[in-house]
Design an enzyme around this catalytic site. Sequence first.
Site: not given
Ligand SMILES: Cc1ncc(COP(=O)(O)O)c(C=O)c1O
Length: 397
Positions: A80, A128
């Site tokens: 992110k 989150d």
């Molecule tokens: C560590 C991690 N993996 C995957 C995701 C999923 O990404 P997306 O919400 O773009 O599908 C998030 C989203 O916050 C995340 O923090």
Amino acid sequence: MTDPFAQAALHHVAVTPKRGDAAMRVLTPDDFARAWDEITAWDGYAPTPLVSLPGLAGQIGVGHIAYKHEGPRFGLGSFKALGGAYAALRVLQRELGTRLGHPVTLADIRGGAYAEACAGITLSSATDGNHGRSLAWGCQRVGAPCRIYIHAEVSETRAQAMRDLGADVVRIDGDYDASVDLARTEADENGWFVVSDTSWDGYADPPRDVMAGYGVMTREACEAMEDAPSHVILQGGVGGLAASVAAYLRQHWGDDAPRVIITEPDRAACLYESAQKGVPTTVPIHEETIMAGLSCGEPSEMAWAILREEAQDFVTMPDSIVAPTMRLLANGDSGDAQIEAGESAVAGLATLIAVMRQPDMAAALGLDAQSRVLLIGSEGVTDPAIFAAIMAGADHV
Ligand SMILES: Cc1ncc(COP(=O)(O)O)c(C=O)c1O
């Protein structure tokens, strides 16, 4: 001893993707190239490792597993870091251009040429955890105020990490989707700019930039692979990560791009539900999943526009296989490199192991001893207390 992977309740819906041009049009090669040029110029930029897991691959019966480990990304702990911080710069670029009446460059903003003006532009978002951390970091680097909305279940460690980066953190009683709503309302009332990782009707530029930023990770992975993988298993929250990776893989490999499998926690399976209904569909979240980053009930419209054309399979998985996967990865149980990964990072690997323990499911997904599977290990240890509890044997936190 019971095998949590063999027992795991997996649900699968197969779709015949309507191949169109979304992977080139919604996120263009130019979008990805602009983000690459900017992000690879940042201090501290280094590609994250693409780790092979040959021991585990042999044990579960696939040909090869490549795990893109995002733990080291810019010291922020997750992929992110590439999205929010880049989208923040782009919002400032657009707003400064309007206020000053002339174009401004990302390099000048980054270099501090507009520090005074940036101090008067507040950026905000719901999160989150990981997206907010990236946004807070991006704001701190250019001196823009940052306001972050978190829901009731976001861990205090993750909240503090954002405060440490200078963000004003507001905790609400409701869930993630309620925090998105509040961020939008308060931004409208106060003239702040929402930098969201999810898109909705009439709101597209920041989430497009966020997804373009994630493309850095996929490009690094492609450059580290000699051949196209046969499958990629992508975890879904709002779908931004999955859509960005799927689009870049299509742009890079063309017709040789891998089969795209989306996996989601069964407690927050909005993409699975959307695939079943054929339209973006919101699901209620009754109980939070341990995979905090994936706890999203409302798909991103822009992400869905890509996934409906690129994803062939949508799977849901239970929380029960997350902690065992984190432990086997951290312990290097199969003789592979030891990797410290967070709860949301291991969703794809947990799904793969469970699928290979369930022959009907493996056949349905076309996974066998020849398969070469790409996984995105989207975070490292973003919450040390949760990680320690899981390593000590806890399955729930
Ligand atoms: C560590 C991690 N993996 C995957 C995701 C999923 O990404 P997306 O919400 O773009 O599908 C998030 C989203 O916050 C995340 O923090």
